[in-house]
Design a protein around this motif. Structure first.
Motif, short mmCIF file in Angstrom:
data_model
loop_
_atom_site.label_atom_id
_atom_site.label_comp_id
_atom_site.label_asym_id
_atom_site.label_seq_id
_atom_site.Cartn_x
_atom_site.Cartn_y
_atom_site.Cartn_z
N LEU A 104 -19.87 -14.19 11.89
CA LEU A 104 -19.06 -14.94 12.70
C LEU A 104 -17.93 -15.59 11.46
CD1 LEU A 104 -20.58 -16.99 15.59
CD2 LEU A 104 -18.85 -15.02 15.54
N LEU A 105 -18.35 -15.89 10.43
CA LEU A 105 -17.58 -16.47 9.39
C LEU A 105 -16.62 -15.23 8.92
CD1 LEU A 105 -17.87 -19.33 8.50
CD2 LEU A 105 -19.20 -18.78 6.40
N PHE A 106 -17.26 -14.05 8.84
CA PHE A 106 -16.54 -13.00 8.31
C PHE A 106 -15.53 -12.42 9.32
CE2 PHE A 106 -20.21 -12.17 5.25
CZ PHE A 106 -19.41 -12.07 4.37
N VAL A 107 -15.73 -12.55 10.50
CA VAL A 107 -14.91 -12.42 11.57
C VAL A 107 -13.72 -13.36 11.50
CG1 VAL A 107 -14.52 -12.34 14.03
CG2 VAL A 107 -16.64 -11.30 13.23
N PHE A 108 -14.07 -14.39 11.20
CA PHE A 108 -13.01 -15.68 11.17
C PHE A 108 -12.07 -15.38 9.83
CE2 PHE A 108 -15.01 -18.73 13.97
CZ PHE A 108 -13.83 -19.31 14.31
N ALA A 109 -12.58 -14.83 8.92
CA ALA A 109 -11.90 -14.60 7.53
C ALA A 109 -11.13 -13.21 7.73
CB ALA A 109 -12.92 -14.03 6.46
N GLY A 110 -11.47 -12.24 8.55
CA GLY A 110 -10.82 -11.05 8.96
C GLY A 110 -9.61 -11.47 9.87
N LEU A 111 -9.96 -12.32 10.66
CA LEU A 111 -8.72 -12.87 11.92
C LEU A 111 -7.85 -13.65 11.06
CD1 LEU A 111 -8.72 -12.21 14.72
CD2 LEU A 111 -9.73 -14.62 14.93
N ALA A 112 -8.18 -14.28 9.93
CA ALA A 112 -7.42 -15.11 9.25
C ALA A 112 -6.13 -14.20 8.48
CB ALA A 112 -8.15 -16.19 8.19
N ILE A 113 -6.77 -12.94 8.05
CA ILE A 113 -5.90 -12.32 7.32
C ILE A 113 -4.80 -11.36 8.34
CG2 ILE A 113 -5.74 -10.32 5.84
CD1 ILE A 113 -8.37 -11.25 4.95
N TRP A 114 -5.37 -10.76 9.49
CA TRP A 114 -4.91 -10.06 10.30
C TRP A 114 -3.95 -10.84 11.49
CZ3 TRP A 114 -4.25 -5.80 7.92
CH2 TRP A 114 -5.52 -5.09 7.14
N ALA B 58 -4.15 -16.55 15.70
CA ALA B 58 -5.28 -16.72 16.38
C ALA B 58 -6.35 -17.41 15.69
CB ALA B 58 -5.82 -15.25 16.91
N ALA B 59 -6.47 -17.33 14.41
CA ALA B 59 -7.63 -17.87 13.64
C ALA B 59 -7.20 -19.18 13.55
CB ALA B 59 -7.37 -17.17 12.19
N ALA B 60 -6.02 -19.76 13.36
CA ALA B 60 -5.94 -21.27 13.40
C ALA B 60 -6.33 -21.92 14.66
CB ALA B 60 -4.43 -21.48 13.03
N ARG B 61 -5.97 -21.11 15.71
CA ARG B 61 -6.46 -21.81 17.08
C ARG B 61 -7.99 -21.81 17.16
NH1 ARG B 61 -2.21 -18.87 19.23
NH2 ARG B 61 -3.62 -17.07 19.80
N SER B 62 -8.52 -20.48 16.93
CA SER B 62 -9.84 -20.51 17.14
C SER B 62 -10.55 -21.41 16.23
CB SER B 62 -10.62 -19.10 16.61
OG SER B 62 -10.00 -18.07 16.94
#
Lengths: 159, 187
Positions: free
Chosen positions: B13-23, B27-31
């Motif tokens: 999940l941490l990696f998913v968050f990191a990916g989201l933060a880039i793309w 959404a990453a900030a909200r999540s």
């Protein structure tokens, strides 16, 4: 907030009663609790992360766009999929459902959304599996999904 | 190694968050803020819940739970499960460890399905919010239909899980027996 107060009030009463009766047993209760909490920590963190991700991506605006775009059967299916996956606090979910209803979504769609939302928990499944076993979690969620769809169908006809 | 394996899902999940933060940084900030909000709530709720479960484990004898919520508890057992579930006591994930403790103490799958279902779908504060935004007739119809559905689901789960019990339950059942013997000794 009421929930937090209630839980701590219960804990206070329980702890006092337990300490008065036996300190050794109270210490054992803490040991049991600590072990269980450690065992649940990974699944708790997982649920936390997934809940955050789904809510961050599926904002009320996104849900409105997805459900509101199609009327009829497709919307109902989309609504039940979103409802089954996400865990939205009721203070956010019900106003959203209400506004969808006013903006033209059918009762069937809204009840599919609400019923799957409360009865089916895909994001909480890792924890449910950890605590209650794969079979229990799978069976409960699958049966609840079927029930939610039937309930939505009946409500669509009734209301 | 086993620690890494245990925390495999959170790490992914941490990696998913990191990916989201880039793309999708928005959404990453909200999540992240939602996750943080829930984390605070969990940190506040979970420790007392687990301690309460520990107290229940240590103090409430198995035959009491069996009598109140076991397979022979009938209508009264279902009523107790329903009442416990509708109390304003927090989110569903709080109920999972409670249910596990109660099943280990002899509660039936039927009653526990009703308990979990009522907790999730028929909570009193939630029903009030629902009435406010979706109307009284919507809420009443959904309430009755959900209650009927829960009885059916509980019935099926009781039948299936009695015939094909989960291996995890047998193991924890033995653990429970050991714990109880220990409790007897400390008395």
């Amino acid at each position: 907030m009421t929930a937090v107060i209630m839980i701590y009030a219960l804990l206070g009463v329980g702890l006092v009663a337990s300490l008065l009766k036996s300190r050794a047993r109270t210490a054992k209760a803490f040991k049991v609790a600590g072990k269980a909490l450690l065992k649940s920590a990974p699944s708790l963190l997982t649920v936390l992360g997934i809940v955050g991700l789904t809510l961050g991506i599926l904002t009320p605006e996104t849900i409105t766009r997805l459900v509101g775009a199609e009327a009829g059967f497709t919307a109902t299916i989309i609504a039940s999929v979103i409802g089954a996956i996400t865990l939205i606090p009721s203070l956010v979910a019900f106003p959203l459902a209400g506004s969808l209803l006013r903006s033209g979504a059918t009762v069937m769609t809204i009840s599919a959304f609400v019923t799957t939302l409360v009865m089916v928990g895909v994001v909480t499944a890792p924890m449910e599996v950890k605590e209650l076993g794969k079979r229990f979690a799978l069976l409960r969620n699958a049966l609840s999904l079927i029930a939610a769809l039937v309930i939505a169908g009946i409500m669509g006809v009734l209301l | 190694m086993s620690t890494v394996k245990k925390f495999a899902a959170p790490i992914v999940l941490l990696f998913v968050f990191a990916g989201l933060a880039i793309w999708l940084p928005d959404a990453a900030a909200r999540s992240a803020s939602v996750t943080w909000g829930y984390f605070k709530e969990m940190a506040l709720i979970m420790p007392p819940v687990f301690i309460l479960m520990g107290l229940l484990e240590v103090w409430v004898p198995k035959d009491k739970i069996q009598k109140w919520l076991g397979s022979g508890s009938g209508l009264k057992g279902a009523g107790i499960a329903l009442a416990l579930g509708t109390l304003p006591t927090g989110p569903l994930y709080v109920a999972f460890p409670m249910t596990a403790t109660l099943i280990r103490k002899g509660a039936s799958f039927f009653n526990m399905t009703i308990f979990l279902g009522a907790w999730a779908a028929l909570k009193i504060p939630q029903l009030m919010v629902e009435t406010k935004f979706l109307g009284i007739s919507f809420t009443l119809v959904r309430f009755s239909l959900t209650l009927m559905a829960l009885l059916l689901i509980g019935f099926v789960m009781e039948k299936v899980l009695r015939r094909y019990p989960d291996k995890a339950w047998i193991e924890s059942g033995e653990k429970q027996a050991v714990l109880e013997r220990l409790a007897q000794n400390t008395k």
